[in-house]
Design a protein around this motif. Structure first.
Motif, PDB file in Angstrom:
ATOM      1  N   THR A  69      -3.555  34.537  16.243  1.00  0.00           N
ATOM      2  CA  THR A  69      -2.485  35.323  15.624  1.00  0.00           C
ATOM      3  C   THR A  69      -3.013  36.650  15.100  1.00  0.00           C
ATOM      4  O   THR A  69      -2.386  37.704  15.297  1.00  0.00           O
ATOM      5  N   THR A  70      -4.155  36.622  14.430  1.00  0.00           N
ATOM      6  CA  THR A  70      -4.760  37.858  13.935  1.00  0.00           C
ATOM      7  C   THR A  70      -5.122  38.788  15.082  1.00  0.00           C
ATOM      8  O   THR A  70      -4.894  40.006  15.022  1.00  0.00           O
ATOM      9  N   PHE A  71      -5.691  38.220  16.146  1.00  0.00           N
ATOM     10  CA  PHE A  71      -6.045  39.012  17.326  1.00  0.00           C
ATOM     11  C   PHE A  71      -4.816  39.701  17.908  1.00  0.00           C
ATOM     12  O   PHE A  71      -4.863  40.896  18.271  1.00  0.00           O
ATOM     13  N   LEU A  72      -3.697  38.979  17.988  1.00  0.00           N
ATOM     14  CA  LEU A  72      -2.478  39.553  18.550  1.00  0.00           C
ATOM     15  C   LEU A  72      -1.896  40.625  17.635  1.00  0.00           C
ATOM     16  O   LEU A  72      -1.407  41.659  18.118  1.00  0.00           O
ATOM     17  N   PHE A  73      -1.939  40.403  16.326  1.00  0.00           N
ATOM     18  CA  PHE A  73      -1.433  41.415  15.402  1.00  0.00           C
ATOM     19  C   PHE A  73      -2.260  42.695  15.478  1.00  0.00           C
ATOM     20  O   PHE A  73      -1.712  43.810  15.450  1.00  0.00           O
ATOM     21  N   VAL A  74      -3.573  42.572  15.566  1.00  0.00           N
ATOM     22  CA  VAL A  74      -4.434  43.752  15.691  1.00  0.00           C
ATOM     23  C   VAL A  74      -4.182  44.452  17.023  1.00  0.00           C
ATOM     24  O   VAL A  74      -4.092  45.692  17.082  1.00  0.00           O
TER      25      VAL A  74
END
Length: 309
Positions: A69-74
Motif C-alpha cells: 500500500t505504501t509503495f502504491l501511494f508513493v
C-alpha cells in the motif's frame, strides 16, 4: 486559443489535429471566458499537485510501514508529479493568449501524450490500490508480492506509452512510408481505449465493494476506524475515473437522426486525453490530505520547517 468545442467542422481537420481558421478570425467573448476558466483550473491543479505530492512522498517514505500500500501511494504521488511537470502550464499559457492558437499543436500534443501516459500509470495505481485493499480485507490469507505489482505497473505503463506515442505520431506523419496505417492506428486506439476503461471499471467496482463490505459485513475490530478511512480515500480516488469512463464511452455513441455528435466527441477527446489526467493529479493528493490526519500533520510540520529555514 481555440478549444475543440469552439471550432466549426470546416475549421477542424480530424486527421491531422490542425485548425484551418480564417486570418480575420478572433476569439469571441464566450471563448475567452472558457479559455480563462480552463486556464485557471490548470494552473490551480499544477500548484496543488506540485505542492502536495512531494509532502505525500516524504510522509510515506519516512513512515514505519513500507508494504504494498505504501509503495502504491508513493508511486501514485510520483506519477502525479510527472503529469504536472509542464503540460498544465504550457496549455494555460496558450489559453491566456488573446490570439488564435490551436490545442492540437505538436508541442502541446507531445505534452498531452506525456501527461496521458503518466495518468495511465496513476489510474492503474489507484486500481491496484482498490484491488489489493479488497484482497487484504476480504481474503487476508492471500499474499501479494511487491515485485509483481511493480512489474505489472511498469509493463502496463510501457504498453500505454508506446501506444500513445504511435497515436500522436500518426496524427502528424501522414504518408505511405509511415509504418502505422489507418487500420493499425484504429487497433491501437481501440486497445488503448478498452485497457483504460477496464482498469477504471475495476478500480471503481473493487473500491465500492470494499467500502460496502467494511461498513456492512466485516466483523468489528480495533482497527476499523483506520481501515474505513483508508478505504474511503481509495474509493474517492477511484470514483473520479467515472468521468474517464463516461468521456471514453462518448466515442461509442452513434449519430442519431437530427443530432450532431461532432462536438460531443471532441468533448470526450479533450476530457479523456488532456483534462482528466491533470485533474486527477491534483485530486489524489487533496483526497489523501483531507482524509488523513497524519498526512495533515506532516504537511504542517513541513511548512513550519520551511518557515524556519
Amino acid at each position: 486559443m481555440i478549444l475543440f468545442w469552439t471550432l466549426n467542422q470546416e475549421e477542424y481537420n480530424n486527421r491531422t489535429l490542425e485548425a484551418d481558421v480564417p486570418a480575420n478570425r478572433t476569439l469571441t467573448h464566450s471563448e475567452q471566458i472558457v479559455n480563462y476558466t480552463v486556464g485557471i483550473v490548470l494552473v490551480l491543479c499544477f500548484l496543488t499537485s506540485t505542492i502536495l505530492n512531494p509532502v505525500l512522498i516524504y510522509h510515506h517514505k519516512t513512515g514505519d510501514r513500507h508494504g504494498i500500500t505504501t509503495f502504491l501511494f508513493v508511486s501514485l504521488a510520483v506519477s502525479d508529479i510527472l503529469t504536472n511537470i509542464a503540460s498544465p502550464l504550457v496549455q494555460a499559457f496558450y489559453l491566456f493568449k488573446r490570439k488564435i492558437f490551436w490545442l492540437g499543436g505538436s508541442v502541446i500534443v507531445s505534452f498531452g501524450v506525456f501527461s496521458c501516459s503518466s495518468e495511465c500509470f496513476s489510474q492503474c495505481t489507484t486500481t491496484l490500490l482498490a484491488i489489493t485493499r479488497f484482497l487484504k480485507i476480504v481474503c487476508p490469507f492471500i499474499r501479494l508480492k511487491k515485485k509483481l505489482i511493480a512489474a505489472y505497473l511498469g509493463f502496463y505503463t510501457f504498453i500505454m506509452s508506446i501506444n500513445n506515442i504511435f497515436l500522436a505520431l500518426s496524427f502528424h506523419i501522414v504518408n505511405d512510408d509511415f509504418p502505422i496505417n489507418s487500420q493499425m492506428m484504429e487497433v491501437l486506439s481501440v486497445s488503448c481505449f478498452w485497457l483504460k476503461v477496464s482498469h477504471c471499471l475495476l478500480g471503481v467496482i473493487f473500491s465500492i465493494i470494499t467500502v460496502i463490505y467494511i461498513f456492512c459485513f466485516k466483523p468489528p475490530s480495533p482497527t476499523d476506524n483506520v481501515t474505513r478511512k483508508v478505504c474511503r480515500t481509495i474509493l474517492l480516488m477511484n470514483i473520479i475515473h467515472i468521468g474517464t469512463i463516461l468521456s471514453a464511452l462518448l466515442r461509442l455513441i452513434p449519430d442519431f437522426s437530427g443530432v450532431d455528435m461532432f462536438y460531443l466527441r471532441f468533448y470526450s477527446v479533450f476530457l479523456h486525453f488532456y483534462f482528466i489526467s491533470i485533474i486527477t493529479s491534483a485530486w489524489n493528493p487533496l483526497v489523501m490530505l483531507i482524509g488523513s490526519r497524519p498526512i495533515r500533520q506532516t504537511f504542517v510540520s513541513v511548512v513550519l520547517k520551511l518557515k524556519v529555514a
